[in-house]
Design a protein around this motif. Sequence first.
Motif, mmCIF file in Angstrom:
data_model
loop_
_atom_site.group_PDB
_atom_site.id
_atom_site.type_symbol
_atom_site.label_atom_id
_atom_site.label_comp_id
_atom_site.label_asym_id
_atom_site.label_seq_id
_atom_site.Cartn_x
_atom_site.Cartn_y
_atom_site.Cartn_z
ATOM 1 N N GLY A 10 0.805 -0.985 -0.230
ATOM 2 C CA GLY A 10 -0.209 0.262 0.070
ATOM 3 C C GLY A 10 0.912 1.442 0.250
ATOM 4 N N TYR A 11 0.828 1.860 -0.252
ATOM 5 C CA TYR A 11 1.553 3.524 -1.243
ATOM 6 C C TYR A 11 1.829 3.503 0.146
ATOM 7 N N GLU A 12 1.086 4.724 1.455
ATOM 8 C CA GLU A 12 1.686 5.383 2.297
ATOM 9 C C GLU A 12 2.476 3.933 3.691
ATOM 10 N N SER A 13 1.857 2.918 3.968
ATOM 11 C CA SER A 13 2.737 1.594 4.698
ATOM 12 C C SER A 13 3.579 1.682 4.186
ATOM 13 N N THR A 14 3.829 1.139 2.532
ATOM 14 C CA THR A 14 5.169 1.355 2.042
ATOM 15 C C THR A 14 6.323 2.560 2.895
ATOM 16 N N LEU A 15 5.763 4.014 2.166
ATOM 17 C CA LEU A 15 6.834 4.958 2.986
ATOM 18 C C LEU A 15 6.680 4.776 4.545
ATOM 19 N N SER A 16 6.041 3.896 5.191
ATOM 20 C CA SER A 16 6.953 4.319 6.638
ATOM 21 C C SER A 16 7.100 3.061 6.822
ATOM 22 N N ALA A 17 6.921 1.374 6.225
ATOM 23 C CA ALA A 17 7.794 0.388 6.211
ATOM 24 C C ALA A 17 9.460 0.545 5.874
ATOM 25 N N PHE A 18 9.429 1.411 4.984
ATOM 26 C CA PHE A 18 10.853 1.454 4.392
ATOM 27 C C PHE A 18 11.942 2.943 5.652
ATOM 28 N N GLU A 19 11.208 2.994 5.875
ATOM 29 C CA GLU A 19 11.489 4.267 6.310
ATOM 30 C C GLU A 19 12.370 3.444 7.784
ATOM 31 N N GLU A 20 11.285 2.752 8.794
ATOM 32 C CA GLU A 20 11.538 0.996 9.786
ATOM 33 C C GLU A 20 12.931 0.678 9.643
ATOM 34 N N SER A 21 12.982 0.192 8.115
ATOM 35 C CA SER A 21 14.098 -0.523 7.480
ATOM 36 C C SER A 21 15.503 0.027 8.044
ATOM 37 N N MET A 22 15.326 1.450 7.601
ATOM 38 C CA MET A 22 16.211 1.971 7.349
ATOM 39 C C MET A 22 16.955 2.298 8.963
ATOM 40 N N ASP A 23 16.196 2.451 9.208
ATOM 41 C CA ASP A 23 16.491 2.749 11.143
ATOM 42 C C ASP A 23 17.401 1.412 11.645
ATOM 43 N N ARG A 24 17.167 0.406 10.999
ATOM 44 C CA ARG A 24 17.004 -0.823 11.681
ATOM 45 C C ARG A 24 18.708 -0.995 10.845
ATOM 46 N N LEU A 25 18.703 -1.107 10.204
ATOM 47 C CA LEU A 25 19.568 -1.115 8.715
ATOM 48 C C LEU A 25 20.983 -0.068 9.504
ATOM 49 N N GLY A 26 20.237 0.849 9.505
ATOM 50 C CA GLY A 26 21.354 2.099 10.136
ATOM 51 C C GLY A 26 22.115 3.034 8.202
ATOM 52 N N LEU A 27 20.829 2.668 7.683
ATOM 53 C CA LEU A 27 21.958 3.187 6.544
ATOM 54 C C LEU A 27 21.105 5.153 6.059
ATOM 55 N N GLU A 28 21.516 5.595 5.508
ATOM 56 C CA GLU A 28 20.438 7.250 5.192
ATOM 57 C C GLU A 28 20.042 6.510 3.243
ATOM 58 N N THR A 29 20.996 5.600 3.145
ATOM 59 C CA THR A 29 20.496 5.380 1.486
ATOM 60 C C THR A 29 20.640 4.501 1.245
ATOM 61 N N LEU A 30 18.914 3.991 0.599
ATOM 62 C CA LEU A 30 19.239 1.891 0.480
ATOM 63 C C LEU A 30 19.967 1.589 -1.244
ATOM 64 N N ASP A 31 20.717 0.467 -1.060
ATOM 65 C CA ASP A 31 21.189 0.363 -2.740
ATOM 66 C C ASP A 31 19.800 -0.103 -3.860
ATOM 67 N N LEU A 32 18.788 -1.197 -3.000
ATOM 68 C CA LEU A 32 17.802 -1.435 -3.973
ATOM 69 C C LEU A 32 16.684 -2.466 -2.714
ATOM 70 N N TYR A 33 16.067 -1.786 -3.658
ATOM 71 C CA TYR A 33 13.907 -2.136 -2.674
ATOM 72 C C TYR A 33 13.744 -2.531 -2.876
ATOM 73 N N LEU A 34 12.853 -4.572 -2.560
ATOM 74 C CA LEU A 34 12.079 -4.543 -3.412
ATOM 75 C C LEU A 34 10.727 -4.936 -2.775
ATOM 76 N N ILE A 35 9.509 -5.116 -3.745
ATOM 77 C CA ILE A 35 8.196 -5.359 -3.365
ATOM 78 C C ILE A 35 8.615 -7.405 -2.948
ATOM 79 N N HIS A 36 8.332 -7.068 -1.810
ATOM 80 C CA HIS A 36 8.980 -9.682 -1.206
ATOM 81 C C HIS A 36 8.086 -10.418 -2.248
ATOM 82 N N TRP A 37 6.791 -9.857 -2.508
ATOM 83 C CA TRP A 37 6.350 -10.204 -3.123
ATOM 84 C C TRP A 37 4.421 -9.966 -3.912
ATOM 85 N N MET A 38 4.547 -10.749 -4.813
ATOM 86 C CA MET A 38 3.375 -9.809 -5.325
ATOM 87 C C MET A 38 2.520 -9.351 -5.310
ATOM 88 N N GLN A 39 1.112 -11.247 -4.437
ATOM 89 C CA GLN A 39 0.544 -10.999 -3.736
ATOM 90 C C GLN A 39 -1.290 -10.367 -4.555
#
Length: 281
Positions: free
Chosen positions: A83-112
């Motif tokens: 979903g649009y908004e939920s993707t934007l926030s899930a991305f930030e949570e992943s970046m916090d855990r990774l400790g990164l400012e910029t990610l090299d590659l973000y994938l949608i895990h399954w088409m569903q």
Amino acid sequence: MTLSPTLTFNDGNTIPQLGYGVWQVEDDVAEKVVRQAFEAGFRHIDTAKIYGNEAGVGRAIASSGLSPEQIFITTKLWNSDQGYESTLSAFEESMDRLGLETLDLYLIHWMQPKQDKYIDTWKALIELQKRGRVKSIGVSNFTVEGLQRLIDETGVVPAIHQIELHPYFSQRELRDFGASKGILTQAWSPLGQGGELLEDGTVARIAAKHQVTPAQVVIAWHLAIGNVVIPKSVTESRIRENFAALDVALDAEDVDAINALDRTARGEGRIGADPAVSDFA
Ligand code: NAD
């Protein structure tokens, strides 16, 4: 130190062709094994929110002494975050855990396909790329129809498609479709999860011929047919062995013999779920 060759995405960025995957690796173990992978020469790490080890990967990155420019990190958006908004926030949570400012590659895990939120999700990935938060965007576990729909509805072609792919399930149709659209193909479970494939007689014969291991033959086959490949191991000697597959040069006859192991025509070979019907929570 030898590093992996790189392949170039349709957006101009590059990806090391050989990477290291961390599915089913506990968070505290991830820190140790990712460090070992860096020491062996890997610079490309494949994780996902659902693996529960983004923080461990992040700690390994932080203590590696490697700069962001020297490494390539992939993570993936989990199904329940589509979903649009939920993707934007899930991305930030992943970046916090990774400790990164910029990610090299973000994938949608399954088409569903049943959930049918992947177009809005893809639009959020496009926005994250526009904002410069992620360099390249792609998908995992899609069908030809799903890929075509992404392209038709947004005009943005995924940089890469990560799919189950190994000699018993070689994904000719999706590889050909990807090549025709400028989408690189990335192989998950490239060693067939270490089962029957590594005992295969043809693989053993080619391994003996080159005086290398079956796992190295299979990785060398992926590299030879143009896949990005992300074998996993938590055993240091195997991590090094898998990286050293870069030095294995298969000839055309070897590649043809391994191509012939494909079981797709028999309706066999797939280990994991079928993206056309899978509907995970
Ligand atoms: P894999 O095919 O890489 O097999 C890993 C297993 O093979 C190991 O656990 C070990 O048992 C064996 N092995 C590894 N190196 C070996 C060696 N040198 N000699 C003998 N045995 C060896 O399986 P995988 O972990 O399923 O896939 C690799 C990566 O792909 C994952 O870690 C993950 O990053 C990614 N992946 C993505 C998805 C997705 O849905 N996008 C799904 C599965 C995996």
